[in-house]
Design an enzyme around this catalytic site. Structure first.
Site, PDB file in Angstrom:
ATOM      1  N   SER A  62       0.964  -1.383   0.133  1.00 60.71           N
ATOM      2  CA  SER A  62       0.052  -0.095  -0.062  1.00 60.71           C
ATOM      3  C   SER A  62       0.778   1.231  -0.033  1.00 60.71           C
ATOM      4  O   SER A  62       2.025   1.113   0.508  1.00 60.71           O
ATOM      5  CB  SER A  62      -0.858  -0.047   1.269  1.00 60.71           C
TER       6      SER A  62
HETATM    7  N1  SAH Z   1      -1.003  -5.136   3.698  1.00 60.06           N
HETATM    8  C1  SAH Z   1      -0.177  -5.419   2.732  1.00 60.06           C
HETATM    9  C2  SAH Z   1      -0.639  -5.066   1.246  1.00 60.06           C
HETATM   10  C3  SAH Z   1      -1.955  -5.930   0.995  1.00 60.06           C
HETATM   11  S1  SAH Z   1      -2.218  -6.280  -0.609  1.00 60.06           S
HETATM   12  C4  SAH Z   1       1.260  -4.903   2.695  1.00 60.06           C
HETATM   13  O1  SAH Z   1       1.577  -4.216   3.767  1.00 60.06           O
HETATM   14  O2  SAH Z   1       2.208  -5.161   1.848  1.00 60.06           O
HETATM   15  C5  SAH Z   1      -3.680  -7.087  -0.581  1.00 60.06           C
HETATM   16  C6  SAH Z   1      -3.240  -8.396  -0.038  1.00 60.06           C
HETATM   17  O3  SAH Z   1      -4.755  -9.150   0.173  1.00 60.06           O
HETATM   18  C7  SAH Z   1      -2.700  -9.463  -1.224  1.00 60.06           C
HETATM   19  O4  SAH Z   1      -1.514  -9.844  -0.985  1.00 60.06           O
HETATM   20  C8  SAH Z   1      -3.903 -10.274  -1.671  1.00 60.06           C
HETATM   21  O5  SAH Z   1      -3.330 -11.741  -1.901  1.00 60.06           O
HETATM   22  C9  SAH Z   1      -4.577 -10.612  -0.118  1.00 60.06           C
HETATM   23  N2  SAH Z   1      -5.916 -10.899  -0.085  1.00 60.06           N
HETATM   24  C10 SAH Z   1      -6.935 -10.928  -0.965  1.00 60.06           C
HETATM   25  N3  SAH Z   1      -8.179 -11.586  -0.830  1.00 60.06           N
HETATM   26  C11 SAH Z   1      -7.737 -12.340   0.500  1.00 60.06           C
HETATM   27  C12 SAH Z   1      -8.521 -13.106   1.408  1.00 60.06           C
HETATM   28  N4  SAH Z   1      -9.780 -13.361   1.230  1.00 60.06           N
HETATM   29  N5  SAH Z   1      -7.641 -13.229   2.614  1.00 60.06           N
HETATM   30  C13 SAH Z   1      -6.522 -13.061   2.793  1.00 60.06           C
HETATM   31  N6  SAH Z   1      -5.722 -12.224   1.944  1.00 60.06           N
HETATM   32  C14 SAH Z   1      -6.265 -11.636   0.876  1.00 60.06           C
END
Ligand code: SAH
Length: 215
Positions: A62
């Site tokens: 993010s």
């Molecule tokens: N917080 C992260 C950025 C998140 S990007 C950081 O600091 O880098 C969003 C993430 O959510 C992605 O890696 C994606 O694979 C994950 N994601 C999507 N759907 C999800 C679900 N149902 N459960 C867990 N993770 C999920």
């Protein structure tokens, strides 16, 4: 060799503080956790730009402003147990771990979770518990949580996650469609009443799962 310290300071002074990220504890955590350590080698020179960056598997780390905004809104205390949905690079989890007692972070993609685990472990974090699975279902076996943070775009703020939030707890979640969302702060008062507030527009990658979207 890049001067990371200077780049972090510039990011904080020029981008974050003027846009309202002013909580000292949050800014100190963002200074301690080095964002370049969570980014692919080839993109590291852009680590302290105020924008999201790709981390592989079509996912992103993010934007620093959004990390600051979400973390600040949660008002995390040292005794808090925090649930994160969407581990991704592990950067947000590290920031949360600096401020709280323990962080549980769920990621659906094993490759990203494994990479985050190796990285966080080598940096010495021992209060982050990484789980591979569908985060839209939360983590009932460890509930309730003081704070919940959803770092992927959600079609709705689900009752499942809300039911795993403590009374007096706070949750931040981007709610909207697959391309644009509104960042919501949801508070569960001590009497159980729910209060919602908007923190502004944002763009996250989609939450894929039972209570999210289909792959
Ligand atoms: N917080 C992260 C950025 C998140 S990007 C950081 O600091 O880098 C969003 C993430 O959510 C992605 O890696 C994606 O694979 C994950 N994601 C999507 N759907 C999800 C679900 N149902 N459960 C867990 N993770 C999920």
């Amino acid at each position: 060799m890049q001067d990371w310290e200077r780049e972090i300071d510039d990011l904080i002074e020029i981008e974050l503080k003027p846009s309202g990220i002013t909580d000292d504890a949050v800014l100190a955590a963002m200074r301690r956790v080095k964002r370049h350590k969570f980014i692919p080698e080839t993109l590291r020179d852009r680590a302290y730009g105020n924008y999201p960056l790709p981390i592989g598997e079509s996912q992103t780390i993010s934007q620093p402003y959004i990390v600051g905004l979400m973390t600040q809104a949660l008002e995390i205390r040292k005794t808090d147990r925090v649930l994160e949905i969407g581990t991704g690079s592990g950067y947000q989890a590290a920031i949360l771990a600096e401020l709280s007692e323990i962080v549980y972070s769920i990621e659906r993609l094993d490759t990203l979770s494994s990479r985050a685990r190796t990285n966080l472990y080598s940096q010495g974090y021992d209060n982050i518990y990484l789980i591979v699975g569908d985060g839209t279902l939360g983590l009932p076996e460890y509930a309730p949580f003081d704070k919940i943070i959803v770092t992927a775009a959600s079609p709705k703020a689900t009752d499942i996650l809300l039911s795993q939030l403590k009374q007096g707890g706070k949750m931040v979640v981007p709610v909207g469609n697959r391309s644009i969302q509104d960042l919501k702060l949801i508070e569960k008062a001590l009497n159980g009443r729910i209060y919602r507030k908007s923190l502004g527009g944002c763009r996250f990658v989609p939450l894929i799962g039972k209570e999210g979207w289909r792959d």
